[in-house]
Each structure stands twice: as structure tokens, then as C-alpha cells.
Design a protein around this motif. Structure first.
Motif, PDB file in Angstrom:
ATOM      1  N   GLU A  17       0.828  -1.206   0.000  1.00 56.34           N
ATOM      2  CA  GLU A  17       0.000   0.000   0.000  1.00 56.34           C
ATOM      3  C   GLU A  17       0.864   1.259   0.000  1.00 56.34           C
ATOM      4  OE1 GLU A  17      -3.521   1.887  -0.492  1.00 56.34           O
ATOM      5  OE2 GLU A  17      -3.134  -0.274  -0.492  1.00 56.34           O
ATOM      6  N   SER A  18       2.015   1.229   0.649  1.00 57.07           N
ATOM      7  CA  SER A  18       2.938   2.369   0.617  1.00 57.07           C
ATOM      8  C   SER A  18       3.446   2.606  -0.802  1.00 57.07           C
ATOM      9  CB  SER A  18       4.114   2.131   1.569  1.00 57.07           C
ATOM     10  OG  SER A  18       3.680   1.988   2.902  1.00 57.07           O
ATOM     11  N   GLY A  19       3.719   1.500  -1.517  1.00 60.44           N
ATOM     12  CA  GLY A  19       4.128   1.625  -2.912  1.00 60.44           C
ATOM     13  C   GLY A  19       3.059   2.271  -3.763  1.00 60.44           C
ATOM     14  N   PHE A  20       1.787   1.876  -3.537  1.00 63.24           N
ATOM     15  CA  PHE A  20       0.678   2.476  -4.275  1.00 63.24           C
ATOM     16  C   PHE A  20       0.522   3.955  -3.928  1.00 63.24           C
ATOM     17  CE2 PHE A  20      -1.176  -1.912  -4.819  1.00 63.24           C
ATOM     18  CZ  PHE A  20      -1.092  -1.902  -6.200  1.00 63.24           C
ATOM     19  N   MET A  21       0.693   4.288  -2.663  1.00 69.84           N
ATOM     20  CA  MET A  21       0.543   5.683  -2.243  1.00 69.84           C
ATOM     21  C   MET A  21       1.568   6.584  -2.930  1.00 69.84           C
ATOM     22  SD  MET A  21      -0.174   4.999   1.815  1.00 69.84           S
ATOM     23  CE  MET A  21      -0.299   6.716   2.325  1.00 69.84           C
ATOM     24  N   LEU A  22       2.822   6.125  -2.983  1.00 71.19           N
ATOM     25  CA  LEU A  22       3.857   6.911  -3.645  1.00 71.19           C
ATOM     26  C   LEU A  22       3.641   6.956  -5.156  1.00 71.19           C
ATOM     27  CD1 LEU A  22       7.032   5.738  -1.677  1.00 71.19           C
ATOM     28  CD2 LEU A  22       5.830   7.931  -1.490  1.00 71.19           C
ATOM     29  N   GLN A  23       3.236   5.821  -5.723  1.00 69.74           N
ATOM     30  CA  GLN A  23       2.997   5.768  -7.164  1.00 69.74           C
ATOM     31  C   GLN A  23       1.899   6.745  -7.558  1.00 69.74           C
ATOM     32  OE1 GLN A  23       1.460   1.944  -8.712  1.00 69.74           O
ATOM     33  NE2 GLN A  23       0.069   3.280  -9.792  1.00 69.74           N
ATOM     34  N   LEU A  24       0.805   6.784  -6.784  1.00 68.25           N
ATOM     35  CA  LEU A  24      -0.296   7.697  -7.091  1.00 68.25           C
ATOM     36  C   LEU A  24       0.087   9.148  -6.823  1.00 68.25           C
ATOM     37  CD1 LEU A  24      -3.236   5.558  -5.669  1.00 68.25           C
ATOM     38  CD2 LEU A  24      -2.678   5.963  -8.068  1.00 68.25           C
ATOM     39  N   LEU A  25       1.002   9.361  -5.879  1.00 73.71           N
ATOM     40  CA  LEU A  25       1.488  10.721  -5.624  1.00 73.71           C
ATOM     41  C   LEU A  25       2.165  11.305  -6.852  1.00 73.71           C
ATOM     42  CD1 LEU A  25       2.068  13.058  -3.639  1.00 73.71           C
ATOM     43  CD2 LEU A  25       4.127  11.819  -2.932  1.00 73.71           C
TER      44      LEU A  25
END
Length: 328
Positions: free
Chosen positions: A281-289
Motif C-alpha cells: 500500500e505504501s508503494g501504491f501511495m507513492l505511485q499515485l502521488l
């Protein structure tokens, strides 16, 4: 989930991301489309396309998937066929956003390093064809995601939610698809961006050294060189855009390698632990950022963009003042 610290972070993070990303990308689209920022039509076309795809990523992945999933978990968006289609849409738009950045990097590489080819390749028509091609290929490639998911449970003959089929982790065909999917986005874009940027920097440094030697011979070393300054601005913009993409996608790539090497499953799998969930989920958060970073890069590196942004922010105040004077 909202009661846990992690749930509270997600519940706050995604609405803030949407609240910032949507108006920021809309502002980029409006300002750059007016052509008043001193950029060529070709560059403007790429930057507007990047803003459009980033906006679509925020709408599809952040608003309709993450925010709706957190605040409206029983929404019809999570009926399995709709849920599966939404993942196809999210992955397709996301890949298109990444590859538009790649082709923009290549366009700048050609424009700076190959002046003879520049007039033929760096055109709006070519940009439209290239962007259309990468977005079309991204859409076709990601259509296979529709067949990867199955219902999590069925209520009154209606399949709800999406969970990845167990065969996705055991089938050689699906394993090959997953590797191809991750290599094409983001591994290959990373390699191409780094390669084009390295070649561009080498060419620019060589050109700058040559021009400085000529200036010294002509006793013009203390005079400003518009060409050198223009190249410097171009490389700063290019590096910030491509560098932010790589940094914000890096954890997402590491998560994929961890899942495949450790023979685990992505989130929703039976052997998925809390620490694995946090990692993914941290990876998704940064990717969407990464989908709302570019507007701030333009504002920080382009003075004319800042001027147009200020004018746009002043317009409602000016309009209100005129309306008040008119009503008096």
C-alpha cells in the motif's frame, strides 16, 4: 479499518491527494493549452497529455477506487465485473501516464542531440501519433487484467469485490504475464528514461564546453549565453519530471520483486501479512502521488507558468470586483 492508525492515514491521504491533484492538473491543462508559457507546441502537447493522463489516474485510481473503497465499501463499483473492469482502466491509464513521460523524454533527447532530425520528429503531428500509439498499446496489454480476478464472495447471486485467482501465482502463463507487465511498466521506462537523460546530459555538457571555449577565444566569457541558459532550463525540467517518476515508482517495483522472489501473493491473498500489506500500500501511495507532482515542478521551474498561474488566481477576484462595481 478507519479506527486503526493505518486506516486513518489512508482515509486522510487519498482525499487530500485528490483535492490537490485534480485542481493542480486542471490548472496545468488550462494554462499550457493557452500557449503563453514560452514552450514550443510540441512540448506543450506532451505536457498537456501528461497532465490529462495524470488527472485520469487520480479520478480512476484515487477517487473511484481508493476513496470510494474506504468510504463507500458497498458501492456498486465493487460488483466483481465492474471491479475487474475498473482495474483494467486504472492499469491502462497508469501505464499510459508513464509511457507519455518516456516519449516526452525521448522527444527532448532528439530535440537537443539531433538537430537535423528535430524538425521532422519534434512536431505536434508526430507527438499525437506517438502518444496515441503508447496509450493504445497500454490499453490492449492491460485488458488481460479483467480475467485475473474472481469474486471474493457472492450475495443473492451477485458477485462482490475482486480477489486475484490462485492460479495467477501457480500458472506459468500468468507468471509470464506478470513479469511482462512489470517489465514494461515500470522497469523498461526506468531504463529508457535513464539512458535518454544520460545521453542528453553528455551532449549538453559537451556543447557547453565547446561554446565556452569559443567564448574565451572571442573574449566573450563574461556575456550571457542564451543558448546555454535555454538548454539548462530544458534539462532541469526534464530531470525533475523523470526523476520524480523513478523515485515515486521505486517502492512499487521493489514490492513486485519481493512478492515474486519470496513466492508470496499480492494483497488479498491468504498468505498475505500485515507488513506485506503496508509495503504494497505504501508503494501504491507513492505511485499515485506521482500523478500530482508535475504541476508543482512546472511552477518551480517555469517562470512564465508561475505568471500565468498568478493571473489565473487573480481572475476571480478581478471579476468579482468588476461585478460589484457594475451592480453599484
Amino acid at each position: 479499518m478507519h479506527g486503526t492508525p493505518k486506516g486513518l492515514v489512508f482515509a486522510l491521504y487519498y482525499p487530500i491527494l485528490a483535492a490537490v491533484g485534480v485542481p493542480a492538473n486542471l490548472a496545468v491543462i488550462v494554462i499550457l493549452s493557452q500557449g503563453k508559457c514560452g514552450l514550443s507546441r510540441c512540448i506543450t502537447y506532451y505536457l498537456v497529455s501528461m497532465a490529462v493522463t495524470d488527472l485520469l489516474v487520480i479520478i480512476s485510481a484515487v477517487i473511484l477506487n481508493r476513496i470510494v473503497g474506504i468510504y463507500f465499501p458497498s458501492s456498486f463499483f465493487f460488483i466483481t465485473p465492474i471491479c475487474s473492469f475498473s482495474f483494467v482502466l486504472i492499469y491502462g491509464i497508469r501505464d499510459c501516464s508513464v509511457w507519455v513521460t518516456v516519449v516526452f523524454t525521448f522527444d527532448r533527447f532528439v530535440a537537443i542531440c539531433y538537430q537535423k532530425l528535430k524538425n521532422k520528429y519534434c512536431t505536434v503531428k508526430t507527438a499525437a501519433v506517438v502518444i496515441g500509439t503508447v496509450c493504445g498499446v497500454s490499453s490492449v496489454k492491460n485488458a488481460f487484467w479483467y480475467f485475473i480476478y474472481e469474486p471474493m464472495h457472492t450475495v443473492k447471486n451477485i458477485p462482490w469485490f475482486c480477489t486475484i485467482k490462485s492460479t495467477f501465482y501457480t500458472s506459468p502463463a500468468w507468471a509470464a504475464f506478470d513479469w511482462i507487465h512489470r517489465i514494461s511498466t515500470p522497469c523498461l521506462p526506468f531504463v529508457l528514461i535513464l539512458l535518454f537523460n544520460a545521453l542528453t546530459v553528455r551532449h549538453i555538457l559537451t556543447t557547453i564546453r565547446t561554446r565556452r571555449r569559443l567564448q574565451v577565444r572571442s573574449n566573450l566569457e563574461n556575456q550571457n549565453d542564451p543558448e546555454t541558459e535555454s538548454r539548462r532550463r530544458s534539462i532541469i525540467l526534464l530531470f525533475f519530471i523523470s526523476g520524480s517518476l523513478i523515485l515515486l515508482w521505486l517502492l512499487f517495483l521493489l514490492t513486485f520483486l519481493y512478492v515474486r522472489i519470496a513466492k508470496l501473493s499480492y494483497f488479498s491473498g491468504s498468505n498475505y501479512t500485515e507488513s506485506n500489506f503496508v509495503l504494497e500500500e505504501s508503494g501504491f501511495m507513492l505511485q499515485l502521488l506521482s500523478s500530482c507532482i508535475n504541476p508543482f515542478i512546472y511552477a518551480g521551474t517555469q517562470s512564465k507558468f508561475r505568471d500565468e498561474l498568478r493571473n489565473g488566481m487573480k481572475y476571480p477576484i478581478t471579476l468579482s470586483s468588476k461585478l460589484c462595481n457594475f451592480c453599484k
